[in-house]
Design a protein around this motif. Sequence first.
Motif, PDB file in Angstrom:
ATOM      1  N   ILE A   1       0.848  -1.206   0.000  1.00 21.35           N
ATOM      2  CA  ILE A   1       0.000   0.000   0.000  1.00 21.35           C
ATOM      3  C   ILE A   1       0.880   1.251   0.000  1.00 21.35           C
ATOM      4  N   SER A   2       1.930   1.247   0.808  1.00 18.69           N
ATOM      5  CA  SER A   2       2.851   2.392   0.850  1.00 18.69           C
ATOM      6  C   SER A   2       3.519   2.609  -0.507  1.00 18.69           C
ATOM      7  N   MET A   3       3.964   1.533  -1.150  1.00 21.10           N
ATOM      8  CA  MET A   3       4.607   1.636  -2.475  1.00 21.10           C
ATOM      9  C   MET A   3       3.616   2.164  -3.506  1.00 21.10           C
ATOM     10  N   MET A   4       2.393   1.715  -3.482  1.00 20.24           N
ATOM     11  CA  MET A   4       1.372   2.163  -4.432  1.00 20.24           C
ATOM     12  C   MET A   4       1.097   3.657  -4.254  1.00 20.24           C
ATOM     13  N   LEU A   5       1.025   4.118  -3.011  1.00 19.33           N
ATOM     14  CA  LEU A   5       0.790   5.543  -2.754  1.00 19.33           C
ATOM     15  C   LEU A   5       1.955   6.389  -3.275  1.00 19.33           C
ATOM     16  N   MET A   6       3.190   5.932  -3.063  1.00 14.79           N
ATOM     17  CA  MET A   6       4.365   6.681  -3.534  1.00 14.79           C
ATOM     18  C   MET A   6       4.408   6.721  -5.050  1.00 14.79           C
ATOM     19  N   VAL A   7       4.150   5.617  -5.716  1.00 23.08           N
ATOM     20  CA  VAL A   7       4.174   5.564  -7.179  1.00 23.08           C
ATOM     21  C   VAL A   7       3.060   6.431  -7.759  1.00 23.08           C
ATOM     22  N   SER A   8       1.873   6.361  -7.212  1.00 19.79           N
ATOM     23  CA  SER A   8       0.767   7.157  -7.739  1.00 19.79           C
ATOM     24  C   SER A   8       1.008   8.638  -7.491  1.00 19.79           C
ATOM     25  N   GLY A   9       1.621   8.994  -6.362  1.00 21.04           N
ATOM     26  CA  GLY A   9       1.954  10.401  -6.094  1.00 21.04           C
ATOM     27  C   GLY A   9       2.977  10.932  -7.069  1.00 21.04           C
ATOM     28  N   SER A  10       3.977  10.108  -7.408  1.00 18.69           N
ATOM     29  CA  SER A  10       5.000  10.571  -8.347  1.00 18.69           C
ATOM     30  C   SER A  10       4.464  10.664  -9.766  1.00 18.69           C
ATOM     31  N   VAL A  11       3.512   9.831 -10.134  1.00 21.06           N
ATOM     32  CA  VAL A  11       2.916   9.900 -11.458  1.00 21.06           C
ATOM     33  C   VAL A  11       2.135  11.200 -11.627  1.00 21.06           C
ATOM     34  N   PHE A  12       1.377  11.590 -10.615  1.00 18.48           N
ATOM     35  CA  PHE A  12       0.584  12.818 -10.702  1.00 18.48           C
ATOM     36  C   PHE A  12       1.437  14.077 -10.583  1.00 18.48           C
ATOM     37  N   SER A  13       2.650  13.982 -10.072  1.00 21.26           N
ATOM     38  CA  SER A  13       3.486  15.168  -9.904  1.00 21.26           C
ATOM     39  C   SER A  13       4.357  15.456 -11.122  1.00 21.26           C
ATOM     40  N   GLN A  14       4.307  14.632 -12.125  1.00 25.12           N
ATOM     41  CA  GLN A  14       5.114  14.853 -13.323  1.00 25.12           C
ATOM     42  C   GLN A  14       4.548  15.988 -14.161  1.00 25.12           C
ATOM     43  N   ILE A  15       5.417  16.675 -14.896  1.00 27.33           N
ATOM     44  CA  ILE A  15       5.011  17.755 -15.783  1.00 27.33           C
ATOM     45  C   ILE A  15       4.647  17.164 -17.125  1.00 27.33           C
ATOM     46  N   SER A  16       3.537  17.564 -17.631  1.00 23.59           N
ATOM     47  CA  SER A  16       3.071  17.055 -18.912  1.00 23.59           C
ATOM     48  C   SER A  16       3.785  17.783 -20.045  1.00 23.59           C
ATOM     49  N   ILE A  17       4.495  17.055 -20.878  1.00 21.99           N
ATOM     50  CA  ILE A  17       5.198  17.642 -22.018  1.00 21.99           C
ATOM     51  C   ILE A  17       4.208  17.844 -23.145  1.00 21.99           C
ATOM     52  N   GLY A  18       4.266  18.986 -23.783  1.00 27.35           N
ATOM     53  CA  GLY A  18       3.366  19.287 -24.880  1.00 27.35           C
ATOM     54  C   GLY A  18       2.086  19.965 -24.431  1.00 27.35           C
ATOM     55  N   ALA A  19       1.947  20.216 -23.132  1.00 27.60           N
ATOM     56  CA  ALA A  19       0.756  20.920 -22.641  1.00 27.60           C
ATOM     57  C   ALA A  19       0.856  22.382 -23.040  1.00 27.60           C
ATOM     58  N   PRO A  20      -0.255  23.008 -23.344  1.00 31.72           N
ATOM     59  CA  PRO A  20      -0.206  24.417 -23.735  1.00 31.72           C
ATOM     60  C   PRO A  20       0.307  25.288 -22.596  1.00 31.72           C
ATOM     61  N   VAL A  21       1.202  26.209 -22.928  1.00 28.25           N
ATOM     62  CA  VAL A  21       1.766  27.122 -21.946  1.00 28.25           C
ATOM     63  C   VAL A  21       0.775  28.252 -21.725  1.00 28.25           C
ATOM     64  N   GLN A  22       0.498  28.548 -20.479  1.00 27.13           N
ATOM     65  CA  GLN A  22      -0.434  29.616 -20.164  1.00 27.13           C
ATOM     66  C   GLN A  22       0.217  30.957 -20.482  1.00 27.13           C
ATOM     67  N   GLU A  23      -0.473  31.825 -21.222  1.00 24.56           N
ATOM     68  CA  GLU A  23       0.040  33.136 -21.610  1.00 24.56           C
ATOM     69  C   GLU A  23       0.213  33.999 -20.360  1.00 24.56           C
ATOM     70  N   SER A  24       1.394  34.592 -20.240  1.00 26.17           N
ATOM     71  CA  SER A  24       1.643  35.433 -19.074  1.00 26.17           C
ATOM     72  C   SER A  24       0.931  36.772 -19.251  1.00 26.17           C
ATOM     73  N   ASN A  25       0.779  37.465 -18.164  1.00 21.64           N
ATOM     74  CA  ASN A  25       0.134  38.765 -18.164  1.00 21.64           C
ATOM     75  C   ASN A  25       0.985  39.760 -18.948  1.00 21.64           C
ATOM     76  N   LYS A  26       0.391  40.535 -19.817  1.00 24.40           N
ATOM     77  CA  LYS A  26       1.128  41.490 -20.636  1.00 24.40           C
ATOM     78  C   LYS A  26       1.200  42.879 -20.002  1.00 24.40           C
ATOM     79  N   TRP A  27       0.547  43.091 -18.872  1.00 25.35           N
ATOM     80  CA  TRP A  27       0.564  44.388 -18.204  1.00 25.35           C
ATOM     81  C   TRP A  27       1.846  44.554 -17.392  1.00 25.35           C
ATOM     82  N   THR A  28       2.378  45.758 -17.401  1.00 24.54           N
ATOM     83  CA  THR A  28       3.567  46.081 -16.618  1.00 24.54           C
ATOM     84  C   THR A  28       3.248  47.266 -15.713  1.00 24.54           C
TER      85      THR A  28
END
Length: 175
Positions: A6-33
């Motif tokens: 159970i402990s191993m499953m929780l650690m593996v599932s936590g690390s899977v959800f914490s990965q950064i998705s490659i190819g995801a659209p980048v959120q446009e930053s605010n253009k106001w200064t």
Amino acid sequence: MKKFIISMMLMVSGSVFSQISIGAPVQESNKWTFGGGIGLGFGSNSSFYLQASPRVGYRLTEDLEAGAVGSVSWQTSDYYRSTMFGIGPFVNYYIARSFYLSANFQHYFINYKDKYYDYKYNREENALYLGGGYMQRIGNNSFMQIGLMYNVLWKENSSVFSNGLVPNIGFVVGL
């Protein structure tokens, strides 16, 4: 053994959800200064000077910004008192986020009182500042700007300003 699985499953599932998705659209930053500068000065004859110049801009491109800047200054001494308000548009072009070129038009409203002669006047004056300077990063998207501007509309015998050359130090957030 059950606790270990159970402990191993929780650690593996936590690390899977914490990965950064490659190819995801980048959120446009605010253009106001946002930014500006503050000035403070002291001199002879009990002279005191206080100035603030807030600014708000919008990044038209990665290197081109346009916006509005205001200016409020208050000066006093044993002999005079002066209040000045200014407002106008500006354009900045940034070179490699280390240097900038700038154009700034200001329309000033000036209220002056000579304490010695008890003389008062109100007037307006235009200024077109052209120049540039150096930028130093002070945060993730924050910069300190150090530059030199020249008022191309300055006239020696008719301007309220003593000089057309203006050094400036300011800050901008949002670049």
